[in-house]
Design a protein around this motif. Structure first.
Motif, PDB file in Angstrom:
ATOM      1  N   ASP A  31       0.858  -1.188   0.000  1.00  0.00           N
ATOM      2  CA  ASP A  31       0.000   0.000   0.000  1.00  0.00           C
ATOM      3  C   ASP A  31       0.893   1.237   0.000  1.00  0.00           C
ATOM      4  N   HIS A  32       0.929   1.962  -1.107  1.00  0.00           N
ATOM      5  CA  HIS A  32       1.813   3.125  -1.235  1.00  0.00           C
ATOM      6  C   HIS A  32       1.062   4.447  -1.081  1.00  0.00           C
ATOM      7  N   SER A  33      -0.169   4.388  -0.565  1.00  0.00           N
ATOM      8  CA  SER A  33      -0.964   5.611  -0.418  1.00  0.00           C
ATOM      9  C   SER A  33      -0.368   6.556   0.630  1.00  0.00           C
ATOM     10  N   LEU A  34       0.378   6.023   1.598  1.00  0.00           N
ATOM     11  CA  LEU A  34       0.979   6.870   2.629  1.00  0.00           C
ATOM     12  C   LEU A  34       2.410   7.279   2.291  1.00  0.00           C
ATOM     13  N   CYS A  35       2.968   6.691   1.237  1.00  0.00           N
ATOM     14  CA  CYS A  35       4.351   6.996   0.866  1.00  0.00           C
ATOM     15  C   CYS A  35       4.464   8.448   0.409  1.00  0.00           C
ATOM     16  N   ARG A  36       5.626   9.033   0.661  1.00  0.00           N
ATOM     17  CA  ARG A  36       5.858  10.424   0.266  1.00  0.00           C
ATOM     18  C   ARG A  36       5.923  10.528  -1.251  1.00  0.00           C
ATOM     19  N   GLU A  37       5.554  11.692  -1.767  1.00  0.00           N
ATOM     20  CA  GLU A  37       5.525  11.905  -3.213  1.00  0.00           C
ATOM     21  C   GLU A  37       6.894  11.695  -3.860  1.00  0.00           C
ATOM     22  N   ASP A  38       7.974  12.013  -3.128  1.00  0.00           N
ATOM     23  CA  ASP A  38       9.310  11.903  -3.704  1.00  0.00           C
ATOM     24  C   ASP A  38       9.948  10.538  -3.461  1.00  0.00           C
ATOM     25  N   SER A  39       9.184   9.560  -2.956  1.00  0.00           N
ATOM     26  CA  SER A  39       9.773   8.255  -2.679  1.00  0.00           C
ATOM     27  C   SER A  39       9.911   7.462  -3.982  1.00  0.00           C
ATOM     28  N   PRO A  40      10.902   6.570  -4.061  1.00  0.00           N
ATOM     29  CA  PRO A  40      11.137   5.793  -5.286  1.00  0.00           C
ATOM     30  C   PRO A  40       9.946   4.947  -5.711  1.00  0.00           C
ATOM     31  N   CYS A  41       9.136   4.483  -4.743  1.00  0.00           N
ATOM     32  CA  CYS A  41       8.005   3.627  -5.133  1.00  0.00           C
ATOM     33  C   CYS A  41       6.974   4.392  -5.946  1.00  0.00           C
ATOM     34  N   HIS A  42       6.850   5.710  -5.723  1.00  0.00           N
ATOM     35  CA  HIS A  42       5.922   6.504  -6.532  1.00  0.00           C
ATOM     36  C   HIS A  42       6.421   6.620  -7.957  1.00  0.00           C
ATOM     37  N   ALA A  43       7.720   6.737  -8.135  1.00  0.00           N
ATOM     38  CA  ALA A  43       8.282   6.852  -9.478  1.00  0.00           C
ATOM     39  C   ALA A  43       8.048   5.575 -10.267  1.00  0.00           C
ATOM     40  N   SER A  44       8.064   4.409  -9.589  1.00  0.00           N
ATOM     41  CA  SER A  44       7.908   3.146 -10.309  1.00  0.00           C
ATOM     42  C   SER A  44       6.461   2.853 -10.681  1.00  0.00           C
ATOM     43  N   VAL A  45       5.492   3.437  -9.953  1.00  0.00           N
ATOM     44  CA  VAL A  45       4.099   3.154 -10.293  1.00  0.00           C
ATOM     45  C   VAL A  45       3.451   4.262 -11.098  1.00  0.00           C
ATOM     46  N   THR A  46       4.081   5.440 -11.137  1.00  0.00           N
ATOM     47  CA  THR A  46       3.522   6.541 -11.906  1.00  0.00           C
ATOM     48  C   THR A  46       3.921   6.381 -13.357  1.00  0.00           C
ATOM     49  N   ARG A  47       2.974   6.415 -14.233  1.00  0.00           N
ATOM     50  CA  ARG A  47       3.266   6.227 -15.653  1.00  0.00           C
ATOM     51  C   ARG A  47       2.649   7.359 -16.460  1.00  0.00           C
ATOM     52  N   ASP A  48       3.311   7.724 -17.523  1.00  0.00           N
ATOM     53  CA  ASP A  48       2.776   8.697 -18.461  1.00  0.00           C
ATOM     54  C   ASP A  48       2.036   7.919 -19.526  1.00  0.00           C
ATOM     55  N   VAL A  49       0.714   7.922 -19.454  1.00  0.00           N
ATOM     56  CA  VAL A  49      -0.093   7.089 -20.327  1.00  0.00           C
ATOM     57  C   VAL A  49       0.017   7.536 -21.775  1.00  0.00           C
ATOM     58  N   GLY A  50       0.350   8.780 -22.015  1.00  0.00           N
ATOM     59  CA  GLY A  50       0.349   9.309 -23.386  1.00  0.00           C
ATOM     60  C   GLY A  50       1.550   8.951 -24.222  1.00  0.00           C
ATOM     61  N   THR A  51       2.602   8.361 -23.693  1.00  0.00           N
ATOM     62  CA  THR A  51       3.802   8.123 -24.498  1.00  0.00           C
ATOM     63  C   THR A  51       3.692   6.905 -25.380  1.00  0.00           C
ATOM     64  N   GLY A  52       2.915   5.910 -24.960  1.00  0.00           N
ATOM     65  CA  GLY A  52       2.829   4.701 -25.755  1.00  0.00           C
ATOM     66  C   GLY A  52       4.017   3.781 -25.553  1.00  0.00           C
ATOM     67  N   ARG A  53       4.884   4.086 -24.613  1.00  0.00           N
ATOM     68  CA  ARG A  53       6.080   3.279 -24.397  1.00  0.00           C
ATOM     69  C   ARG A  53       6.103   2.701 -22.986  1.00  0.00           C
ATOM     70  N   ASP A  54       4.958   2.413 -22.437  1.00  0.00           N
ATOM     71  CA  ASP A  54       4.896   1.953 -21.057  1.00  0.00           C
ATOM     72  C   ASP A  54       4.913   0.442 -20.918  1.00  0.00           C
TER      73      ASP A  54
END
Length: 200
Positions: free
Chosen positions: A116-139
């Motif tokens: 559960d990463h809902s409490l993780c800080r915005e700058d934590s590495p786990c947020h970077a791994s689950v955040t995706r840019d849906v518009g690139t087509g390269r996910d």
């Protein structure tokens, strides 16, 4: 959880010398009450001051504590612990802030360890791994990646989906044999409504 600090010399305080064991116990219970209820000014109602221990005569205990200058009698049936105001017994604001911070960090870690990463800080590495840019087509495929190779299903074992060229029902998306119809022969409210719309 609250806590009370007592110096190693607390039991040898001069102010406690002439007090009975029961009065000393009542005094400690008053300190703990202020700590537990975060009464940093040490002021409490008379009813609270009298019922904090199992003292046989709490009114006399309060009078004895007042005579020893450990307790001040305030107007309106209130009492004030004198020494609690100087942070003799309650943790300082810095300590409380640090404790709250540690508590939050532990809560975040337990949630993070459970996925559960809902409490993780915005700058934590786990947020970077689950955040995706849906518009690139390269996910990639969108399947979760895992560091444990036993949990990763190879793509060669994924089921193959065959796409039919046959027409499908516009309501239930089931394949149909008759290409002149847009709705299958299923008899229910959704299908009947679709037939009525196409007929008009």
């Amino acid at each position: 959880m609250s806590w009370t600090k007592l110096g190693d010399e607390w039991c040898q305080m001069t102010a406690l010398e002439d007090l009975s064991h029961a009065d000393r116990w009542h005094y400690l219970c008053l300190i703990q009450f202020c700590s537990r209820t975060d009464k940093r000014d040490g002021i409490m109602r008379g009813v609270d001051a009298r019922r904090q221990s199992d003292h046989a005569d709490p009114a006399s205990a309060l009078a004895n504590l007042a005579a020893a200058d450990l307790l001040a009698i305030e107007p309106g049936d209130r009492y004030r612990l004198v020494r609690i105001e100087s942070d003799d017994h309650l943790p300082s604001d810095a300590t409380r802030k640090r404790t709250e911070g540690n508590k939050l960090r532990q809560q975040r870690k337990r949630a993070h360890d459970k996925g559960d990463h809902s409490l993780c800080r915005e700058d934590s590495p786990c947020h970077a791994s689950v955040t995706r840019d849906v518009g690139t087509g390269r996910d990639g495929t969108g399947r979760d990646k895992s560091t444990n190779s036993k949990l990763v299903t190879p793509t060669s074992t994924w089921p193959v989906v065959h796409i039919s060229n046959a027409p499908v029902c516009e309501v239930c998306l089931m394949p149909m044999q008759n290409t002149s119809l847009t709705v299958c022969a299923t008899d229910d409210e959704a299908h009947n409504d679709a037939r009525m719309r196409s007929a008009s």
